[in-house]
Design a protein around this motif. Structure first.
Motif, PDB file in Angstrom:
ATOM      1  N   TYR A  25      10.942  91.471 -53.775  1.00 20.82           N
ATOM      2  CA  TYR A  25       9.999  92.345 -53.076  1.00 20.82           C
ATOM      3  C   TYR A  25       9.144  92.016 -51.426  1.00 20.82           C
ATOM      4  N   CYS A  60       8.150  88.593 -63.154  1.00 16.16           N
ATOM      5  CA  CYS A  60       8.061  89.750 -61.966  1.00 16.16           C
ATOM      6  C   CYS A  60       7.674  90.790 -62.491  1.00 16.16           C
ATOM      7  N   THR A  61       8.009  91.013 -63.733  1.00 18.96           N
ATOM      8  CA  THR A  61       8.247  92.709 -64.309  1.00 18.96           C
ATOM      9  C   THR A  61       7.444  92.743 -65.827  1.00 18.96           C
ATOM     10  N   GLU A  86       9.921  83.256 -61.280  1.00 17.11           N
ATOM     11  CA  GLU A  86      10.609  84.641 -62.038  1.00 17.11           C
ATOM     12  C   GLU A  86      11.312  84.381 -63.461  1.00 17.11           C
ATOM     13  N   THR A  93      15.106  98.930 -63.347  1.00 16.81           N
ATOM     14  CA  THR A  93      16.193  99.190 -61.990  1.00 16.81           C
ATOM     15  C   THR A  93      17.046 100.563 -62.671  1.00 16.81           C
ATOM     16  N   ASN A 151      20.347 102.425 -60.771  1.00 20.98           N
ATOM     17  CA  ASN A 151      21.361 100.828 -60.653  1.00 20.98           C
ATOM     18  C   ASN A 151      22.012 101.847 -62.341  1.00 20.98           C
ATOM     19  N   TRP A 203      17.897  93.669 -64.687  1.00 25.19           N
ATOM     20  CA  TRP A 203      16.941  93.766 -64.749  1.00 25.19           C
ATOM     21  C   TRP A 203      16.258  95.670 -65.081  1.00 25.19           C
ATOM     22  N   ASP A 214       7.209  90.262 -58.360  1.00 19.22           N
ATOM     23  CA  ASP A 214       8.229  90.200 -57.591  1.00 19.22           C
ATOM     24  C   ASP A 214       8.330  89.147 -55.863  1.00 19.22           C
ATOM     25  N   PHE A 225       7.758  96.289 -59.342  1.00 23.17           N
ATOM     26  CA  PHE A 225       8.074  95.139 -59.029  1.00 23.17           C
ATOM     27  C   PHE A 225       6.630  94.667 -58.149  1.00 23.17           C
ATOM     28  N   ARG A 242      18.422  94.179 -57.157  1.00 26.49           N
ATOM     29  CA  ARG A 242      16.875  94.860 -56.543  1.00 26.49           C
ATOM     30  C   ARG A 242      16.885  94.934 -55.196  1.00 26.49           C
ATOM     31  N   GLU A 243      17.452  94.384 -53.941  1.00 20.09           N
ATOM     32  CA  GLU A 243      17.261  95.348 -53.131  1.00 20.09           C
ATOM     33  C   GLU A 243      18.054  96.265 -53.008  1.00 20.09           C
TER      34      GLU A 243
END
Length: 356
Positions: free
Chosen positions: A170, A145-146, A116, A308, A314, A305, A167, A341, A287-288
């Motif tokens: 994920y 992750c991204t 991360e 998102t 988001n 993030w 990620d 992700f 994220r979840e």
């Protein structure tokens, strides 16, 4: 190859669950728990539910200022490293545990691998920002992750040791969602220790950051927004914040907020999956929510993030009732082809790079 993995907080346990499963197929992993999250519902339950191997070392270090905690961790982790003599040290995220492990390792000339890596707020007032920047710059391999994280690393001259892997959060969400309970199987316990049921229709909130909970005024404004919604809000309260949240709800006679003790990971992803919408200040929970296709309002000043922040999926809000409500009433636009992700196999990529 011997790897020492250092964890200390809830999000790190979740990532370690999927990475360690792959890592232990090929290496000798020694797991160190700093004790930063020490409450049963913030720590032990994650090891039990996610089948994470029992820590080889539990340092029991928690509380105190950032400097005090980090200093004690560096000293204790150094002792572990001198005893174990690992080939590499693996760290996750941006907590005090992350920075302490990275500093202890690099001073002993042990390569550090950071999962991360590359996330940036561009705000050094945030203690996690300091942790992640310092950790990235002393690490030997950086697992991003991204794409946006890769871009930040490139700007700081770190791209030559950076890898875009996806990620592991994920990975975990995809794997554990299949075994998470339904609403009827979610066991909630209120702050007095009594079991409480989950409403058929509800919002799900987490709120723990100091900037949102350090005064009655800010937390009250957030809770007042929840009280005005068209369904109850389930709010698992961080241990350090329980008394303040309870006091505010009792003082204002709030009846539309269900205060509970912290929940395990399986319960949390079940609550996310069945909720109307999510309100949080957690980098993990937003994220979840994104993974589950649930709209999220993040009570925070900075974008954590950027992936998102599309289609109202988001949105940032201030700790202000009107601003939170304004963001919650907007509709999100879902795009099933948008998968920033990764594909749910980041743990395999991380493991492959570690053992090279």
């Amino acid at each position: 190859m011997k790897i020492v993995t250092v964890v200390g907080a809830r999000p790190q346990f979740i990532k370690a669950a999927v990475v360690s499963r792959q890592l232990r197929k090929h290496t000798n992993e020694i797991l160190v728990h700093t004790g930063q999250h020490y409450d049963y519902n913030m720590s032990d339950i994650f090891f039990e539910q996610l089948n994470i191997p029992h820590p080889d070392y539990n340092l029991g270090i928690s509380r105190g200022t950032h400097g005090q905690m980090t200093g004690r961790m560096i000293e204790a982790i150094e002792d572990v490293l001198l005893n174990e003599k690992p080939d590499k040290v693996l760290v996750y995220g941006d907590t005090n545990s992350t920075l302490a492990a990275a500093l202890a390792a690099v001073k002993l000339h042990i390569p550090v691998n950071h999962v991360e890596a590359g996330n940036r707020l561009n705000n050094l007032d945030n203690p996690e920002e300091v942790n992640r920047i310092c950790t990235d710059h002393v690490s030997n391999k950086l697992f991003a992750c991204t794409k946006s994280a890769m871009d930040f690393l490139d700007r700081e001259g770190l791209s030559d040791k950076a890898f875009l892997v996806g990620d592991p959060m994920y990975d975990a969400f995809s794997f554990y969602s299949k075994i998470a309970p339904g609403i009827e199987g979610i066991g909630l316990v209120d702050l007095e220790g009594k079991k409480t049921s989950v409403p058929v229709c509800y919002y799900y909130m987490t709120c723990h950051r100091q900037e949102n909970t350090d005064t009655d005024e800010k937390l009250d404004s957030i809770l007042s927004a929840m009280e005005s919604l068209d369904a109850p809000t389930i709010y698992p309260v961080h241990p350090r914040n329980g008394q303040r949240a309870k006091y505010i709800c009792e003082k204002n006679n709030y009846h539309n907020i269900i205060l509970t003790k912290p929940v395990g990971y399986l319960e949390s992803i079940a609550l996310v999956s069945h909720a109307k919408k999510i309100i949080t200040d957690s980098g993990g929970l937003q994220r979840e929510a994104f993974f589950a296709g649930k709209q999220c309002v993040t009570v925070f000043d900075n974008v954590i993030w950027p992936e998102t922040m599309v289609g109202n999926r988001n949105q940032l809000a201030k700790p202000d009732k009107e601003d939170i409500i304004e963001k919650l009433i907007k509709k999100q636009i879902l795009d099933s082809d948008y998968l920033p992700f990764g594909d749910g196999h980041s743990a395999e990529r991380i493991c492959s790079e570690i053992i090279k």
